[in-house]
Design a protein around this motif. Structure first.
Motif, PDB file in Angstrom:
ATOM      1  N   THR A  95      12.984 -35.646   1.689  1.00  0.00           N
ATOM      2  CA  THR A  95      13.834 -36.814   1.891  1.00  0.00           C
ATOM      3  C   THR A  95      14.924 -36.461   2.891  1.00  0.00           C
ATOM      4  OG1 THR A  95      13.474 -37.415  -0.428  1.00  0.00           O
ATOM      5  CG2 THR A  95      15.292 -38.527   0.721  1.00  0.00           C
ATOM      6  N   ASP A  96      15.085 -37.287   3.913  1.00  0.00           N
ATOM      7  CA  ASP A  96      16.167 -37.089   4.877  1.00  0.00           C
ATOM      8  C   ASP A  96      17.492 -37.489   4.237  1.00  0.00           C
ATOM      9  OD1 ASP A  96      14.434 -36.270   6.951  1.00  0.00           O
ATOM     10  OD2 ASP A  96      13.990 -38.359   7.430  1.00  0.00           O
ATOM     11  N   VAL A  97      18.527 -36.703   4.501  1.00  0.00           N
ATOM     12  CA  VAL A  97      19.850 -36.952   3.930  1.00  0.00           C
ATOM     13  C   VAL A  97      20.882 -36.906   5.048  1.00  0.00           C
ATOM     14  CG1 VAL A  97      21.614 -36.062   2.347  1.00  0.00           C
ATOM     15  CG2 VAL A  97      19.194 -35.957   1.700  1.00  0.00           C
ATOM     16  N   GLU A  98      21.700 -37.937   5.116  1.00  0.00           N
ATOM     17  CA  GLU A  98      22.847 -37.924   6.030  1.00  0.00           C
ATOM     18  C   GLU A  98      23.942 -37.142   5.320  1.00  0.00           C
ATOM     19  OE1 GLU A  98      23.011 -39.102   9.152  1.00  0.00           O
ATOM     20  OE2 GLU A  98      20.914 -39.725   8.991  1.00  0.00           O
ATOM     21  N   GLY A  99      24.390 -36.067   5.910  1.00  0.00           N
ATOM     22  CA  GLY A  99      25.388 -35.220   5.268  1.00  0.00           C
ATOM     23  C   GLY A  99      24.727 -34.074   4.529  1.00  0.00           C
ATOM     24  N   ILE A 100      25.398 -33.610   3.503  1.00  0.00           N
ATOM     25  CA  ILE A 100      24.962 -32.435   2.744  1.00  0.00           C
ATOM     26  C   ILE A 100      24.177 -32.870   1.502  1.00  0.00           C
ATOM     27  CG2 ILE A 100      25.777 -30.389   1.475  1.00  0.00           C
ATOM     28  CD1 ILE A 100      26.285 -30.205   4.491  1.00  0.00           C
ATOM     29  N   VAL A 101      23.054 -32.233   1.280  1.00  0.00           N
ATOM     30  CA  VAL A 101      22.263 -32.477   0.070  1.00  0.00           C
ATOM     31  C   VAL A 101      23.105 -32.037  -1.136  1.00  0.00           C
ATOM     32  CG1 VAL A 101      20.182 -31.784  -1.192  1.00  0.00           C
ATOM     33  CG2 VAL A 101      20.067 -32.188   1.288  1.00  0.00           C
ATOM     34  N   PRO A 102      23.293 -32.906  -2.143  1.00  0.00           N
ATOM     35  CA  PRO A 102      24.128 -32.530  -3.293  1.00  0.00           C
ATOM     36  C   PRO A 102      23.685 -31.229  -3.974  1.00  0.00           C
ATOM     37  CG  PRO A 102      23.680 -34.875  -3.336  1.00  0.00           C
ATOM     38  CD  PRO A 102      22.835 -34.292  -2.231  1.00  0.00           C
ATOM     39  N   GLU A 103      22.384 -31.012  -4.103  1.00  0.00           N
ATOM     40  CA  GLU A 103      21.897 -29.789  -4.747  1.00  0.00           C
ATOM     41  C   GLU A 103      22.161 -28.546  -3.906  1.00  0.00           C
ATOM     42  OE1 GLU A 103      19.446 -33.214  -6.376  1.00  0.00           O
ATOM     43  OE2 GLU A 103      20.097 -32.588  -4.381  1.00  0.00           O
ATOM     44  N   TYR A 104      22.348 -28.715  -2.603  1.00  0.00           N
ATOM     45  CA  TYR A 104      22.732 -27.603  -1.729  1.00  0.00           C
ATOM     46  C   TYR A 104      24.110 -27.087  -2.145  1.00  0.00           C
ATOM     47  CZ  TYR A 104      23.837 -25.288   2.778  1.00  0.00           C
ATOM     48  OH  TYR A 104      24.188 -24.403   3.758  1.00  0.00           O
ATOM     49  N   VAL A 105      25.007 -28.018  -2.447  1.00  0.00           N
ATOM     50  CA  VAL A 105      26.350 -27.659  -2.913  1.00  0.00           C
ATOM     51  C   VAL A 105      26.253 -26.906  -4.234  1.00  0.00           C
ATOM     52  CG1 VAL A 105      28.589 -28.567  -3.657  1.00  0.00           C
ATOM     53  CG2 VAL A 105      27.373 -29.641  -1.731  1.00  0.00           C
ATOM     54  N   LEU A 106      25.453 -27.419  -5.164  1.00  0.00           N
ATOM     55  CA  LEU A 106      25.302 -26.771  -6.472  1.00  0.00           C
ATOM     56  C   LEU A 106      24.668 -25.385  -6.345  1.00  0.00           C
ATOM     57  CD1 LEU A 106      24.118 -29.908  -8.469  1.00  0.00           C
ATOM     58  CD2 LEU A 106      26.389 -28.828  -8.535  1.00  0.00           C
ATOM     59  N   ALA A 107      23.703 -25.250  -5.462  1.00  0.00           N
ATOM     60  CA  ALA A 107      23.071 -23.941  -5.252  1.00  0.00           C
ATOM     61  C   ALA A 107      24.088 -22.946  -4.710  1.00  0.00           C
ATOM     62  CB  ALA A 107      21.881 -24.070  -4.306  1.00  0.00           C
ATOM     63  N   HIS A 108      24.874 -23.342  -3.729  1.00  0.00           N
ATOM     64  CA  HIS A 108      25.875 -22.425  -3.169  1.00  0.00           C
ATOM     65  C   HIS A 108      26.884 -22.005  -4.233  1.00  0.00           C
ATOM     66  CE1 HIS A 108      25.367 -21.600   1.120  1.00  0.00           C
ATOM     67  NE2 HIS A 108      24.603 -22.669   1.100  1.00  0.00           N
ATOM     68  N   ARG A 109      27.263 -22.914  -5.094  1.00  0.00           N
ATOM     69  CA  ARG A 109      28.202 -22.577  -6.172  1.00  0.00           C
ATOM     70  C   ARG A 109      27.576 -21.527  -7.097  1.00  0.00           C
ATOM     71  NH1 ARG A 109      29.787 -27.679  -9.006  1.00  0.00           N
ATOM     72  NH2 ARG A 109      30.867 -28.002  -7.050  1.00  0.00           N
ATOM     73  N   ALA A 132      17.549 -32.107   5.031  1.00  0.00           N
ATOM     74  CA  ALA A 132      16.373 -32.591   4.321  1.00  0.00           C
ATOM     75  C   ALA A 132      16.403 -31.987   2.918  1.00  0.00           C
ATOM     76  CB  ALA A 132      15.097 -32.194   5.042  1.00  0.00           C
ATOM     77  N   ARG A 133      16.140 -32.838   1.946  1.00  0.00           N
ATOM     78  CA  ARG A 133      16.034 -32.423   0.543  1.00  0.00           C
ATOM     79  C   ARG A 133      14.549 -32.222   0.251  1.00  0.00           C
ATOM     80  NH1 ARG A 133      15.209 -34.837  -4.624  1.00  0.00           N
ATOM     81  NH2 ARG A 133      16.647 -34.036  -6.220  1.00  0.00           N
ATOM     82  N   ILE A 134      14.194 -31.016  -0.157  1.00  0.00           N
ATOM     83  CA  ILE A 134      12.806 -30.668  -0.472  1.00  0.00           C
ATOM     84  C   ILE A 134      12.724 -30.527  -1.989  1.00  0.00           C
ATOM     85  CG2 ILE A 134      10.971 -28.968  -0.159  1.00  0.00           C
ATOM     86  CD1 ILE A 134      12.549 -28.107   2.446  1.00  0.00           C
ATOM     87  N   ALA A 135      12.011 -31.440  -2.627  1.00  0.00           N
ATOM     88  CA  ALA A 135      11.944 -31.461  -4.091  1.00  0.00           C
ATOM     89  C   ALA A 135      10.520 -31.212  -4.560  1.00  0.00           C
ATOM     90  CB  ALA A 135      12.448 -32.798  -4.618  1.00  0.00           C
ATOM     91  N   LEU A 136      10.389 -30.315  -5.498  1.00  0.00           N
ATOM     92  CA  LEU A 136       9.103 -30.008  -6.116  1.00  0.00           C
ATOM     93  C   LEU A 136       9.174 -30.334  -7.601  1.00  0.00           C
ATOM     94  CD1 LEU A 136       6.274 -28.715  -6.280  1.00  0.00           C
ATOM     95  CD2 LEU A 136       7.420 -26.515  -6.592  1.00  0.00           C
ATOM     96  N   ARG A 137       8.360 -31.288  -8.033  1.00  0.00           N
ATOM     97  CA  ARG A 137       8.133 -31.527  -9.466  1.00  0.00           C
ATOM     98  C   ARG A 137       6.872 -30.748  -9.794  1.00  0.00           C
ATOM     99  NH1 ARG A 137      10.486 -35.900 -12.376  1.00  0.00           N
ATOM    100  NH2 ARG A 137      11.856 -37.052 -10.983  1.00  0.00           N
ATOM    101  N   PRO A 138       7.008 -29.643 -10.498  1.00  0.00           N
ATOM    102  CA  PRO A 138       5.831 -28.799 -10.726  1.00  0.00           C
ATOM    103  C   PRO A 138       4.692 -29.550 -11.420  1.00  0.00           C
ATOM    104  CG  PRO A 138       7.833 -27.671 -11.397  1.00  0.00           C
ATOM    105  CD  PRO A 138       8.211 -29.097 -11.117  1.00  0.00           C
ATOM    106  N   SER A 139       3.484 -29.299 -10.946  1.00  0.00           N
ATOM    107  CA  SER A 139       2.290 -29.813 -11.614  1.00  0.00           C
ATOM    108  C   SER A 139       1.516 -28.662 -12.259  1.00  0.00           C
ATOM    109  CB  SER A 139       1.401 -30.569 -10.622  1.00  0.00           C
ATOM    110  OG  SER A 139       0.975 -29.710  -9.586  1.00  0.00           O
ATOM    111  N   TRP A 140       1.915 -27.435 -11.962  1.00  0.00           N
ATOM    112  CA  TRP A 140       1.299 -26.223 -12.512  1.00  0.00           C
ATOM    113  C   TRP A 140       2.399 -25.175 -12.631  1.00  0.00           C
ATOM    114  CZ3 TRP A 140       0.808 -21.071 -11.663  1.00  0.00           C
ATOM    115  CH2 TRP A 140      -0.263 -20.402 -12.268  1.00  0.00           C
TER     116      TRP A 140
END
Length: 163
Positions: A95-109, A132-140
């Motif tokens: 998913t394209d994101v204008e600005g900073i991906v919220p989870e990027y902030v949480l990861a850096h913290r 870009a937000r790269i999200a994986l919902r695991p299927s395995w």
């Protein structure tokens, strides 16, 4: 949890999976690049409880590659001893994101602590920043702890069975 087969989504609740998803170990994202060759990219991540989220800046080559071929594999591992490994597979959603991906902030913290994490994000958070937000919902899901859950050939060797 040791009775669940490799591939079961229930393994996300295994103590090794929980520990690695909360850790500051890097996720290694495996995907197929635009030229058809395999790539592995170490990346920071944030686990939402449903998605493993990684981020990259707009223009990165992996964005188009992931959109063209979303099937990915991820490993998060700790060297041990004994080694602990979480294996994930599924389709990545970009998913394209204008600005900073919220989870990027949480990861850096999580990786760098509150102060350094905030400083790292501030250094790249400028008008016009696109990510870009790269999200994986695991299927395995697979877990190896080399104590109660070991790869098949090692399990057979430990029990004296022939392959």
């Amino acid at each position: 949890m040791t009775g669940l087969p490799q591939g079961s989504l229930g393994l996300l609740e295994h103590e090794v999976a929980v520990r690695l998803l909360a850790s500051s170990e890097l996720a290694r994202l495996a995907y197929v690049a635009g030229d058809g060759t395999p790539r592995v990219m170490p990346m920071m991540f944030h686990w939402t409880g449903e998605e493993l989220v990684m981020s990259t800046f707009a223009g990165a080559g992996k964005i188009a590659a992931l959109r063209a071929r979303p099937a990915v594999a991820v490993t998060i591992d700790a060297a041990g001893p004994p080694p602990e490994v979480l294996l994930l597979r599924g389709d990545a959603e970009v998913t394209d994101v204008e600005g900073i991906v919220p989870e990027y902030v949480l990861a850096h913290r999580r990786y760098y602590g509150p102060e350094q994490g905030a400083a790292n994000v501030a250094a790249v958070d400028h008008p016009g920043t696109r990510m870009a937000r790269i999200a994986l919902r695991p299927s395995w899901v697979g877990v190896l702890d080399f104590t109660t859950r070991v790869p098949g050939p090692l399990r057979a060797a430990a029990s004296g069975a022939r392959s």
